[in-house]
Design a protein around this motif. Structure first.
Motif, PDB file in Angstrom:
ATOM      1  N   GLN A  36      23.843   4.759  11.146  1.00  0.00           N
ATOM      2  CA  GLN A  36      24.511   4.040  10.080  1.00  0.00           C
ATOM      3  C   GLN A  36      24.713   2.568  10.427  1.00  0.00           C
ATOM      4  OE1 GLN A  36      25.742   4.724   6.899  1.00  0.00           O
ATOM      5  NE2 GLN A  36      24.442   6.539   7.043  1.00  0.00           N
ATOM      6  N   ARG A  37      25.085   2.295  11.677  1.00  0.00           N
ATOM      7  CA  ARG A  37      25.285   0.906  12.090  1.00  0.00           C
ATOM      8  C   ARG A  37      23.988   0.111  11.962  1.00  0.00           C
ATOM      9  NH1 ARG A  37      28.598   3.224  16.196  1.00  0.00           N
ATOM     10  NH2 ARG A  37      26.834   3.210  17.643  1.00  0.00           N
ATOM     11  N   ASP A  38      22.880   0.703  12.410  1.00  0.00           N
ATOM     12  CA  ASP A  38      21.581   0.021  12.334  1.00  0.00           C
ATOM     13  C   ASP A  38      21.181  -0.267  10.898  1.00  0.00           C
ATOM     14  OD1 ASP A  38      21.204  -0.105  15.060  1.00  0.00           O
ATOM     15  OD2 ASP A  38      20.028   1.741  15.163  1.00  0.00           O
ATOM     16  N   THR A  39      21.317   0.737  10.033  1.00  0.00           N
ATOM     17  CA  THR A  39      20.851   0.570   8.655  1.00  0.00           C
ATOM     18  C   THR A  39      21.783  -0.327   7.846  1.00  0.00           C
ATOM     19  OG1 THR A  39      21.922   2.678   8.057  1.00  0.00           O
ATOM     20  CG2 THR A  39      19.596   2.760   8.648  1.00  0.00           C
ATOM     21  N   ASP A  40      23.079  -0.250   8.095  1.00  0.00           N
ATOM     22  CA  ASP A  40      24.021  -1.128   7.394  1.00  0.00           C
ATOM     23  C   ASP A  40      23.767  -2.588   7.756  1.00  0.00           C
ATOM     24  OD1 ASP A  40      25.201   1.044   6.194  1.00  0.00           O
ATOM     25  OD2 ASP A  40      26.978   1.065   7.491  1.00  0.00           O
ATOM     26  N   TYR A  41      23.513  -2.845   9.030  1.00  0.00           N
ATOM     27  CA  TYR A  41      23.234  -4.216   9.480  1.00  0.00           C
ATOM     28  C   TYR A  41      21.948  -4.738   8.852  1.00  0.00           C
ATOM     29  CZ  TYR A  41      22.479  -8.176  12.629  1.00  0.00           C
ATOM     30  OH  TYR A  41      22.275  -9.438  13.142  1.00  0.00           O
ATOM     31  N   PHE A  42      20.931  -3.887   8.812  1.00  0.00           N
ATOM     32  CA  PHE A  42      19.649  -4.293   8.221  1.00  0.00           C
ATOM     33  C   PHE A  42      19.833  -4.629   6.744  1.00  0.00           C
ATOM     34  CE2 PHE A  42      15.498  -3.699   6.300  1.00  0.00           C
ATOM     35  CZ  PHE A  42      14.650  -4.290   7.217  1.00  0.00           C
ATOM     36  N   ARG A  43      20.538  -3.787   6.042  1.00  0.00           N
ATOM     37  CA  ARG A  43      20.737  -4.009   4.602  1.00  0.00           C
ATOM     38  C   ARG A  43      21.499  -5.318   4.349  1.00  0.00           C
ATOM     39  NH1 ARG A  43      20.221  -0.122   1.001  1.00  0.00           N
ATOM     40  NH2 ARG A  43      20.676   1.515   2.520  1.00  0.00           N
ATOM     41  N   GLU A  44      22.448  -5.602   5.206  1.00  0.00           N
ATOM     42  CA  GLU A  44      23.268  -6.797   5.022  1.00  0.00           C
ATOM     43  C   GLU A  44      22.522  -8.086   5.359  1.00  0.00           C
ATOM     44  OE1 GLU A  44      27.307  -8.853   6.949  1.00  0.00           O
ATOM     45  OE2 GLU A  44      26.754  -6.789   7.490  1.00  0.00           O
TER      46      GLU A  44
END
Length: 272
Positions: A36-44
């Motif tokens: 979740q941390r990886d994907t949230d950062y990418f999306r942001e």
């Protein structure tokens, strides 16, 4: 606590269980804090990336970008990845067009830093990359439990895409032969030895097409646009792989393996 995929059996029985519980298992896997941390950062952050330099300068973004195309092992090869991305794909001399592994072409094509509007500026871009990243990460986790299942998941994803490409059938077969995971799956499914890779390439092509006709009813890669045909191939692969494994075991080891499988029945009832 991290989630490890559950594959209680080997062979086709294990594949049937995995596909039946896939949605729940993937949801549990992608719901982990680390993913979740990886994907949230990418999306942001990905919308602010407009050049190859922007991407390779951010290791967290680069990890997701490479992971989406199965290229995570290149995370420290920044100069090489920068060259792939900055060249793009429009010219035949571009690096991505000259590499045998077409994952680099797919990476460069998706990010499209050689175009006036790179892929990172498209509203749906983040969702597509994140979905691919999650799929690949789940496949890798499955591979940590059972390597054959990872090959099967890879084939189900790759063959559907390959079947729909606008290229000749021979080119599609050469793509399969040039992909280590797909080659391994096809060679096992068709009962070919490891030494087959050393045969003349044109002869390999002919053999693959002949055996596809014999075992699957068609020598066309285009047949894998139909999920049922991919399932037929995977079933053949897993049955052959399991038979090969059993043949390599002593009688005592076979009995132990069967006993362990029987004892995992209670686990099946909880997850199925």
């Amino acid at each position: 606590m991290s989630f490890a995929p559950v594959v209680p059996f080997g062979g086709f029985a294990g594949w049937s269980f995995l596909t039946r519980t896939m949605e729940a298992q993937k949801q549990a896997f992608t719901g982990q804090a680390s993913v979740q941390r990886d994907t949230d950062y990418f999306r942001e952050k990905i919308g602010s990336v407009k050049t190859a330099e922007d991407l390779v300068s951010d290791r967290r973004l680069l990890r997701v970008a490479l992971g989406a195309f199965g290229l995570q092992d290149d995370i420290d090869s920044r100069f090489f990845i920068h060259k792939v991305l900055s060249d793009g794909t429009l010219d035949t001399t571009d690096l991505a067009n000259r590499l045998s592994d077409k994952s680099y072409y797919q990476l460069a094509s998706a990010f499209a830093f050689d175009l006036a509007t790179p892929g990172t500026q498209v509203s749906t871009f983040a969702d597509g990359i994140i979905a691919a990243f999650q799929d690949r990460q789940f496949e890798e986790a499955v591979g940590g439990v059972n390597g054959d299942m990872r090959l099967a998941l890879n084939a189900r994803r790759e063959l559907a895409d390959l079947a729909g490409r606008q290229s000749s059938e021979d080119t599609k077969w050469f793509t399969i032969l040039g992909s280590a995971p797909l080659r391994s799956l096809f060679q096992t499914a068709f009962g070919l030895p490891a030494s087959f890779a050393g045969v003349d390439l044109d002869q390999q092509l002919g053999t693959m097409k002949d055996l596809a006709e014999r075992y699957l009813g068609s020598d066309k890669v285009a047949q894998f646009a139909e999920p049922e045909r991919v399932d037929d191939l995977i079933k053949l692969f897993l049955l052959r792989a399991q038979a090969r494994e059993v043949a390599s075991l002593s009688g005592g080891a076979v009995a132990l393996s069967l006993l362990q499988n029987a004892q995992s029945g209670s686990l099946l009832s909880r997850l199925a």
